[in-house]
Scaffold this motif. Structure first.
Motif, PDB file in Angstrom:
ATOM      1  N   MET A  45       0.744  -1.432  -0.118  1.00  0.00           N
ATOM      2  CA  MET A  45      -0.025  -0.051   0.080  1.00  0.00           C
ATOM      3  C   MET A  45       0.955   1.268  -0.034  1.00  0.00           C
ATOM      4  O   MET A  45       0.292   2.467   0.278  1.00  0.00           O
ATOM      5  CB  MET A  45      -0.980   0.240   1.058  1.00  0.00           C
ATOM      6  CG  MET A  45      -1.903  -1.077   1.308  1.00  0.00           C
ATOM      7  SD  MET A  45      -3.030  -0.964   2.701  1.00  0.00           S
ATOM      8  CE  MET A  45      -3.780   0.643   2.585  1.00  0.00           C
ATOM      9  N   ASN A  61       2.855   4.473   1.090  1.00  0.00           N
ATOM     10  CA  ASN A  61       2.949   5.168   2.297  1.00  0.00           C
ATOM     11  C   ASN A  61       1.759   4.953   3.185  1.00  0.00           C
ATOM     12  O   ASN A  61       1.600   5.788   4.207  1.00  0.00           O
ATOM     13  CB  ASN A  61       3.469   6.749   1.958  1.00  0.00           C
ATOM     14  CG  ASN A  61       4.808   6.463   1.603  1.00  0.00           C
ATOM     15  OD1 ASN A  61       5.566   5.629   1.937  1.00  0.00           O
ATOM     16  ND2 ASN A  61       4.998   7.504   0.574  1.00  0.00           N
ATOM     17  N   ALA A  62       0.591   4.754   2.631  1.00  0.00           N
ATOM     18  CA  ALA A  62      -0.856   4.605   2.993  1.00  0.00           C
ATOM     19  C   ALA A  62      -0.804   3.605   4.360  1.00  0.00           C
ATOM     20  O   ALA A  62      -0.321   2.662   4.320  1.00  0.00           O
ATOM     21  CB  ALA A  62      -1.858   4.246   1.909  1.00  0.00           C
ATOM     22  N   PRO A  63      -1.656   4.001   5.203  1.00  0.00           N
ATOM     23  CA  PRO A  63      -1.676   3.308   6.497  1.00  0.00           C
ATOM     24  C   PRO A  63      -2.315   2.029   6.038  1.00  0.00           C
ATOM     25  O   PRO A  63      -3.535   2.147   5.056  1.00  0.00           O
ATOM     26  CB  PRO A  63      -2.356   4.312   7.361  1.00  0.00           C
ATOM     27  CG  PRO A  63      -3.453   5.377   6.638  1.00  0.00           C
ATOM     28  CD  PRO A  63      -2.294   5.232   5.296  1.00  0.00           C
ATOM     29  N   ASP A  64      -2.204   0.788   6.643  1.00  0.00           N
ATOM     30  CA  ASP A  64      -2.767  -0.286   6.512  1.00  0.00           C
ATOM     31  C   ASP A  64      -3.870  -0.359   7.582  1.00  0.00           C
ATOM     32  O   ASP A  64      -3.439  -1.017   8.764  1.00  0.00           O
ATOM     33  CB  ASP A  64      -1.742  -1.440   6.452  1.00  0.00           C
ATOM     34  CG  ASP A  64      -2.475  -2.720   6.212  1.00  0.00           C
ATOM     35  OD1 ASP A  64      -3.567  -2.601   5.927  1.00  0.00           O
ATOM     36  OD2 ASP A  64      -1.863  -3.807   6.088  1.00  0.00           O
ATOM     37  N   LEU A  65      -5.120  -0.457   7.233  1.00  0.00           N
ATOM     38  CA  LEU A  65      -6.099  -0.287   8.533  1.00  0.00           C
ATOM     39  C   LEU A  65      -6.761  -1.591   8.255  1.00  0.00           C
ATOM     40  O   LEU A  65      -7.603  -1.686   9.189  1.00  0.00           O
ATOM     41  CB  LEU A  65      -7.166   0.854   8.087  1.00  0.00           C
ATOM     42  CG  LEU A  65      -6.607   2.151   7.950  1.00  0.00           C
ATOM     43  CD1 LEU A  65      -7.887   3.056   7.595  1.00  0.00           C
ATOM     44  CD2 LEU A  65      -5.926   2.712   9.206  1.00  0.00           C
ATOM     45  N   ASN A  66      -6.417  -2.876   7.394  1.00  0.00           N
ATOM     46  CA  ASN A  66      -7.263  -3.911   7.489  1.00  0.00           C
ATOM     47  C   ASN A  66      -6.885  -4.663   8.715  1.00  0.00           C
ATOM     48  O   ASN A  66      -7.972  -5.184   9.045  1.00  0.00           O
ATOM     49  CB  ASN A  66      -6.522  -4.827   6.186  1.00  0.00           C
ATOM     50  CG  ASN A  66      -6.974  -4.224   4.851  1.00  0.00           C
ATOM     51  OD1 ASN A  66      -8.494  -3.851   4.503  1.00  0.00           O
ATOM     52  ND2 ASN A  66      -6.366  -3.940   3.889  1.00  0.00           N
ATOM     53  N   PRO A  67      -5.872  -4.596   9.476  1.00  0.00           N
ATOM     54  CA  PRO A  67      -5.746  -5.589  10.625  1.00  0.00           C
ATOM     55  C   PRO A  67      -6.726  -5.049  11.592  1.00  0.00           C
ATOM     56  O   PRO A  67      -7.025  -5.903  12.445  1.00  0.00           O
ATOM     57  CB  PRO A  67      -3.938  -5.379  10.981  1.00  0.00           C
ATOM     58  CG  PRO A  67      -3.424  -5.047   9.705  1.00  0.00           C
ATOM     59  CD  PRO A  67      -4.591  -4.181   8.910  1.00  0.00           C
ATOM     60  N   ASP A  91      -9.964  -6.178  10.746  1.00  0.00           N
ATOM     61  CA  ASP A  91     -10.180  -7.479  11.072  1.00  0.00           C
ATOM     62  C   ASP A  91     -10.499  -7.809  12.554  1.00  0.00           C
ATOM     63  O   ASP A  91     -11.092  -8.527  13.127  1.00  0.00           O
ATOM     64  CB  ASP A  91      -8.989  -8.363  10.790  1.00  0.00           C
ATOM     65  CG  ASP A  91      -9.125  -8.491   9.247  1.00  0.00           C
ATOM     66  OD1 ASP A  91      -9.944  -8.404   8.517  1.00  0.00           O
ATOM     67  OD2 ASP A  91      -7.742  -8.671   8.555  1.00  0.00           O
TER      68      ASP A  91
END
Length: 412
Positions: free
Chosen positions: A1, A3-9, A12
């Protein structure tokens, strides 16, 4: 992704949260308080990301407006507008952004403060400097922390805007047309809600016109007007719209143009432009005294046939109706506020003639089309009303309002 923050975790983890069947009240309150904070933080992040999308020109690259892009991503239209407004404003309002990011303030309150700051800026004759804007944000945040609703925050912002205008030589709010607004929205049941915020001059014109046209009128049997004041004002607004549509010549038919779309395979599912589905009874009423263009479409919404526009009851016939009926035949409303009604509906092949027409105000017109009232042409060549059985079980004919002193045996 990138530099975008990974918000998926995080997503979940939230999906894995299970609310137990049995909880104490205190535990439920604490859990809900935390859930609301999560909601507030999520709303803040969504607004920030909406601002990023706007600044990156993502919508324009797809040939869309930012609002259309957010709607395509699953936002309701009103939420999309709020996200765009807040996302665009927060970079210049760091104090508000910090509180929103902590989850202590709801998205609705954040939006109320943003709209309040925008209102104050609109009232100021010149640019608002950062120090002044900081004081304004602090003031509105103080309203929130004291328990104010979004509406109350908006009221406070108006007062602050008045102060700014007065201190810097601006117009008083009551005279400032630059902040006039008129908004409408369709409700879930197909109605229209209108909200207006007007300066004193325009407001006075509206109030005076509505008051003049909303005076109580007696019922056909002489009993007092049963309509509430709000209903009378709504009827007055419709009368104003009809008068405006006719222009100076009250004898002419309204210039309102209506577009009705009729599916070829389901003609009972006709729709009215801007409003959606309408019943056949409503179509009957609309075609009495307006211009209607009917379009028949196939299953892909491709026009198959374009009906010819019908402008009903031309001026010479309306003048004849005015001379004969003099007013609404049911309630006595002045002729300039009436519709020309087909006794045998135009959609049922009723002719446009003096013998098949009468004057009805908008409210009484609706009574005839929807509430069981009938109109017949008497042997005296004047229209007579027949009330529904719920009003008069005998359904005894009532003469037109201007002939209300007559008795049925005399007319016969």
């Amino acid at each position: 992704m990138g530099n975008a923050p990974d918000l998926n975790p995080l997503l979940d983890q939230l999906r894995d949260v299970v609310v137990p069947d049995k909880m104490t009240g205190d535990d439920a309150v604490q859990a809900l308080r935390c859930a609301l904070k999560l909601k507030h933080v999520a709303e803040h992040l969504a607004a920030i990301l909406a601002g990023v999308l706007n600044r990156c020109g993502v919508a324009a690259a797809q040939g869309r407006t930012p609002r259309e892009l957010l709607i395509a991503l699953g936002c309701a239209p009103s939420v999309a507008e709020r996200m765009i407004r807040v996302g665009g404003a927060l970079p210049a309002l760091p104090t508000l952004a910090a509180h929103a990011g902590d989850g202590v303030i709801s998205g609705e309150h954040v939006d109320a403060i943003v709209k309040g700051i925008n209102h104050i800026r609109a009232r100021a004759p010149g640019e608002v400097d950062e120090e002044a804007r900081f004081r304004q944000v602090t003031d509105l945040l103080g309203q929130f922390f004291s328990g104010a609703t979004p509406a109350a925050i908006g009221d406070r912002a108006r007062k602050l805007g008045n102060r700014v205008a007065a201190a810097e030589g601006g117009l008083p709010a009551a005279e400032d047309r630059s902040v006039n607004t008129l908004d409408h929205r369709l409700t879930s049941d197909g109605r229209v809600q209108v909200h207006a915020d007007l300066d004193a001059e325009v407001g006075a014109k509206l109030v005076a016109a509505v008051e003049e046209l909303s005076a109580p009128r007696p019922e056909p049997d002489g009993s007092p007007d049963t309509r509430s004041a709000s209903r009378r004002r709504a009827d007055a607004l419709e009368a104003l719209l009809d008068i405006a549509a006719r222009g100076a010549d009250i004898a002419s038919a309204p210039r309102t143009q209506l577009l009705v779309t009729v599916p070829a395979d389901t003609p009972d599912l006709a729709t009215l432009e801007f409003m959606g589905s309408i019943t056949t009874m409503t179509l009957d009423r609309l075609t009495c005294d307006t211009a209607v263009t009917t379009v028949v479409v196939d299953g892909e919404h491709v026009p198959l046939d374009m009906g010819r526009e019908k402008r009903l009851f031309p001026p010479h016939l309306r003048k004849a109706l005015y001379l004969r009926d003099q007013c609404c035949i049911k309630c006595g409303a002045p002729p300039g506020r009436t519709h020309a009604h087909h006794i045998v509906h135009w959609t049922h092949h009723g002719e446009t003639s003096l013998a098949n027409g009468c004057l009805l105000c908008p409210g009484c017109h609706a009574n005839v089309h929807h509430d069981g009232w009938d109109v017949v042409m008497g042997l005296d060549k004047h229209p007579w009303l027949i009330p529904p059985a719920t009003v008069d079980p005998q359904r005894k004919p009532i003469p037109a309002y201007n002939r209300r002193t007559m008795r049925l045996d005399v007319a016969a």
